[in-house]
Design a protein around this motif. Structure first.
Motif, PDB file in Angstrom:
ATOM      1  N   PRO A  12       0.825  -1.210   0.000  1.00  0.00           N
ATOM      2  CA  PRO A  12       0.000   0.000   0.000  1.00  0.00           C
ATOM      3  C   PRO A  12       0.851   1.247   0.000  1.00  0.00           C
ATOM      4  O   PRO A  12       1.972   1.280   0.487  1.00  0.00           O
ATOM      5  CB  PRO A  12      -0.815  -0.130   1.290  1.00  0.00           C
ATOM      6  CG  PRO A  12       0.019  -1.023   2.153  1.00  0.00           C
ATOM      7  CD  PRO A  12       0.699  -1.975   1.241  1.00  0.00           C
ATOM      8  N   ALA A  54      -9.917  -1.795   3.606  1.00  0.00           N
ATOM      9  CA  ALA A  54      -9.278  -0.633   4.244  1.00  0.00           C
ATOM     10  C   ALA A  54      -8.580  -1.035   5.536  1.00  0.00           C
ATOM     11  O   ALA A  54      -7.440  -0.625   5.793  1.00  0.00           O
ATOM     12  CB  ALA A  54     -10.317   0.450   4.512  1.00  0.00           C
ATOM     13  N   GLY A  57      -5.306  -2.793   5.095  1.00  0.00           N
ATOM     14  CA  GLY A  57      -4.194  -1.993   4.605  1.00  0.00           C
ATOM     15  C   GLY A  57      -3.904  -2.165   3.142  1.00  0.00           C
ATOM     16  O   GLY A  57      -2.764  -1.956   2.710  1.00  0.00           O
ATOM     17  N   THR A  60      -4.717   3.254   0.486  1.00  0.00           N
ATOM     18  CA  THR A  60      -4.879   4.467   1.281  1.00  0.00           C
ATOM     19  C   THR A  60      -5.780   5.482   0.601  1.00  0.00           C
ATOM     20  O   THR A  60      -6.064   6.526   1.180  1.00  0.00           O
ATOM     21  CB  THR A  60      -3.513   5.118   1.541  1.00  0.00           C
ATOM     22  OG1 THR A  60      -2.883   5.367   0.290  1.00  0.00           O
ATOM     23  CG2 THR A  60      -2.653   4.223   2.400  1.00  0.00           C
ATOM     24  N   GLY A  83      -7.128   4.950   8.139  1.00  0.00           N
ATOM     25  CA  GLY A  83      -6.086   5.627   7.393  1.00  0.00           C
ATOM     26  C   GLY A  83      -6.372   5.772   5.919  1.00  0.00           C
ATOM     27  O   GLY A  83      -5.434   5.947   5.126  1.00  0.00           O
ATOM     28  N   VAL A  84      -7.634   5.695   5.521  1.00  0.00           N
ATOM     29  CA  VAL A  84      -8.013   5.778   4.109  1.00  0.00           C
ATOM     30  C   VAL A  84      -8.776   7.077   3.890  1.00  0.00           C
ATOM     31  O   VAL A  84      -9.685   7.415   4.655  1.00  0.00           O
ATOM     32  CB  VAL A  84      -8.882   4.575   3.689  1.00  0.00           C
ATOM     33  CG1 VAL A  84      -9.358   4.723   2.247  1.00  0.00           C
ATOM     34  CG2 VAL A  84      -8.109   3.283   3.865  1.00  0.00           C
ATOM     35  N   THR A  85      -8.403   7.793   2.881  1.00  0.00           N
ATOM     36  CA  THR A  85      -9.133   8.990   2.475  1.00  0.00           C
ATOM     37  C   THR A  85      -9.347   8.914   0.975  1.00  0.00           C
ATOM     38  O   THR A  85      -8.810   8.034   0.299  1.00  0.00           O
ATOM     39  CB  THR A  85      -8.352  10.263   2.843  1.00  0.00           C
ATOM     40  OG1 THR A  85      -9.142  11.400   2.539  1.00  0.00           O
ATOM     41  CG2 THR A  85      -7.052  10.346   2.058  1.00  0.00           C
ATOM     42  N   HIS A 126      -1.943  14.324   1.215  1.00  0.00           N
ATOM     43  CA  HIS A 126      -2.046  13.498   2.412  1.00  0.00           C
ATOM     44  C   HIS A 126      -0.915  12.493   2.559  1.00  0.00           C
ATOM     45  O   HIS A 126      -0.792  11.862   3.596  1.00  0.00           O
ATOM     46  CB  HIS A 126      -3.378  12.729   2.403  1.00  0.00           C
ATOM     47  CG  HIS A 126      -4.551  13.609   2.684  1.00  0.00           C
ATOM     48  ND1 HIS A 126      -5.001  13.873   3.952  1.00  0.00           N
ATOM     49  CD2 HIS A 126      -5.359  14.303   1.847  1.00  0.00           C
ATOM     50  CE1 HIS A 126      -6.039  14.681   3.898  1.00  0.00           C
ATOM     51  NE2 HIS A 126      -6.281  14.958   2.620  1.00  0.00           N
ATOM     52  N   THR A 127      -0.105  12.301   1.540  1.00  0.00           N
ATOM     53  CA  THR A 127       0.986  11.333   1.624  1.00  0.00           C
ATOM     54  C   THR A 127       2.240  11.947   1.046  1.00  0.00           C
ATOM     55  O   THR A 127       2.200  12.952   0.341  1.00  0.00           O
ATOM     56  CB  THR A 127       0.649  10.047   0.843  1.00  0.00           C
ATOM     57  OG1 THR A 127       0.398  10.397  -0.520  1.00  0.00           O
ATOM     58  CG2 THR A 127      -0.563   9.337   1.435  1.00  0.00           C
TER      59      THR A 127
END
Length: 577
Positions: A12, A54, A57, A60, A83-85, A126-127
């Protein structure tokens, strides 16, 4: 993650995308296009599969349709905790309802390329890529890095693919969105975790909100519901009273209303699906009195899951926009809002915990006996950390009486709270059971039915502490003076009543010899009373003279008959010969 690498799957990262759509062929091809830096790792058939992927994992990022398998805000809240958007796709008519859910919303009519570009922007915000290792040369090319790697420490194939995908994602140009797209940043808490729905509503620009008062306290029924009803009826402006007690809701019975379906559960269900608006809320609110409405609570404690914590802040926000004050009665006792590690669902007390953090005023009600004071002090000691209210706290001690607290009950309670809990400013309510029972029988609050009573005047002082503009104490004092004046007038009338009665008896018409009542003619003078009888020897009862005297005074009076043998009776009951 290790299992995914062994199967040859990509671990992921910003590229792992979960699709939860009905028709996702075009979006699938746009995301999997070489150079996008993203890959679709799971096409979910229902919300259970979406949540499972989700929490495992697998990705994301997610692209979810608002009409996908009964999607609601609880599902989005659990995705955030995992932790998923991602991005919501909604019809043009429903986009406004979902904007406060915390996820960016896009139209279902948007082209697949625009959806992919919007998802890339979300991923970049976000990452971030892992970056080079500290011991790795910054100018080394991929070929040199591969040549310097020994066979003993060769990374797995999945890790190489992941690094290549990170490089592909970083090398991808920043997409340019059409002018019609206006991305909105998601609200993030200071700690980096997804913000609560209340914080998201605040970020969304909900500034015109009324006051929020939460009535809470320890276990033992110290009178939270009575205080909440009085606050709702005494505060200035329109008020909405909400029964959010998930253990023992009783506002419907206190106000004498028929127990119907739960309006609060209906509002929560509509808010979960983005269907709650001002018009719908106005239809489910029950008018109680002028300027006061009620949102009825749950009928049984087992229905607490019908109030999802992710949707309730939307209900509070709509109520605060519809009234000047919103008074919420919640369950007492310790709050358990811990998130379950397996299902990622919040605990039973998550709704109360969010209310305590977001309320403008928190009224904590305890009982005025040794057990109630001890429970109140324990609750105040545990009110630390995340559960500490952000607004003002008002401590109220109810049912303070000499039989449970000593000769000077109010002073004893204040000294105990100041000594053991460092609570100096406390509101004390007297024990007025007669007034409370009368208001309960009438189905009205104390400030409506008995504002001039000792309990009503004390509650009016509490209302003025919450909102000094209410003027409840002045109204209660004026009503109390009126009540005392009416009591004094009634007492004077009662004292004059015997004299008036004797006058009416003296003026009553007399009966004639035939038994008919003779009334004096109109305008005739009032006849003089008969003269008193002349003093003389009293005739023995039962004699002819005695009977004649009785008949002269009252012809209808029963006459004593003589004994059959014509003898007179003695006082002892024997007959005389």
């Amino acid at each position: 993650m290790a299992a995914a690498s062994q199967d040859g799957m990509t671990p992921p990262g910003p590229r792992g995308v979960l699709l939860a759509l009905g028709d996702d062929a075009d979006i699938l091809r746009a995301i999997d296009t070489p150079g996008s830096g993203m890959r679709v790792v799971r096409r979910c058939a229902d919300t259970a599969e979406l949540l499972g992927a989700a929490m495992a994992g697998l990705g994301t990022l997610a692209v979810v349709g608002t009409d996908f398998d009964e999607l609601d805000r609880s599902v989005l809240d659990r995705l955030n905790r995992a932790g998923v958007t991602g991005l919501l796709l909604a019809p043009n008519g429903d986009r406004k309802h979902w904007e406060s859910a915390g996820w960016p919303v896009e139209s279902t009519a948007a082209p697949a390329a625009a959806v992919c570009a919007r998802l890339q922007l979300i991923a970049r915000g976000h990452t971030s890529s892992p970056g080079p290792r500290p011991d790795a040369p910054t100018t080394a090319t991929p070929a040199a890095a591969a040549a310097s790697t020994t066979t003993a420490s060769a990374p797995p194939a999945g890790a190489v693919a992941a690094a290549d995908l990170w490089e592909e994602f970083d090398a991808a140009p920043t997409p340019a969105l059409p002018p019609s797209f206006s991305p909105q940043p998601e609200a993030v808490s200071p700690a980096g975790a997804p913000a609560t729905a209340h914080a998201r509503a605040t970020v969304a620009g909900d500034t015109e909100l009324g006051g929020l008062v939460v009535v809470w306290g320890p276990h033992g029924a110290p009178g939270r519901t009575t205080v909440a009803a009085a606050l709702a009826s005494g505060l200035a402006g329109d008020t909405i009273l909400i029964d959010a007690d998930i253990e023992a809701p009783s506002l419907t019975q206190l106000l004498g209303l028929p127990e119907d379906s739960s309006a609060l559960a209906t509002a929560a269900r509509l808010a979960s699906r983005g269907r709650l608006d001002a018009e719908t809320l106005d239809r489910i609110l029950i008018p109680v009195s002028e300027g006061r409405r009620l949102l009825t609570g749950l009928g049984r404690p087992g229905r607490w899951r019908e109030l999802p914590p992710a949707a309730m802040p939307e209900v509070w926000a709509h109520c605060r926009r519809a009234a000047a004050w919103t008074v919420v009665d919640v369950a007492g006792g310790q709050i358990d809002d811990a998130v379950d590690d397996f299902t990622l669902e919040p605990g039973r007390g998550a709704v109360t915990a969010d209310l305590l953090r977001s309320a403008d005023v928190v009224v904590i009600v305890g009982a005025g006996d040794p057990i109630g004071v001890r429970r109140l002090l324990q609750l105040m000691d545990d009110l630390d950390g995340d559960l500490r209210p952000n607004g003002r706290v008002e401590v109220v001690v109810n049912r303070v009486r000499a039989s449970a607290a000593g000769p000077s009950p109010q002073r004893a309670v204040r000294e105990a709270l100041a000594r053991f809990g460092d609570l100096e400013d406390v509101v004390v309510l007297p024990d007025d059971a007669q007034t409370a029972d009368r208001c309960l029988m009438e189905g009205r609050s104390v400030l409506e039915a008995a504002p001039g009573s000792p309990l009503g005047r004390a509650l009016a002082e509490l209302v003025d502490r919450v909102d000094p503009r209410s003027g409840a104490s002045a109204r209660a004092g004026h009503t109390g003076r009126g009540v005392r004046l009416r009591r004094l007038t009634s007492r004077l009338r009662t004292q004059r009543r015997p004299k008036a009665t004797s006058e009416r008896v003296a003026a009553a018409p007399s009966a004639g010899p035939t038994g008919a009542v003779s009334s004096p003619a109109v305008g005739a003078p009032t006849p003089a009373p008969p003269p008193p009888p002349e003093e003389g020897p009293v005739a023995a009862p039962g004699t002819v003279a005695a009977r004649s005297a009785i008949a002269a005074v009252d012809p209808q009076a029963p006459l004593a008959r003589p004994a059959p043998d014509g003898s007179a009776r003695r006082r002892s009951g024997r007959h005389r010969a």
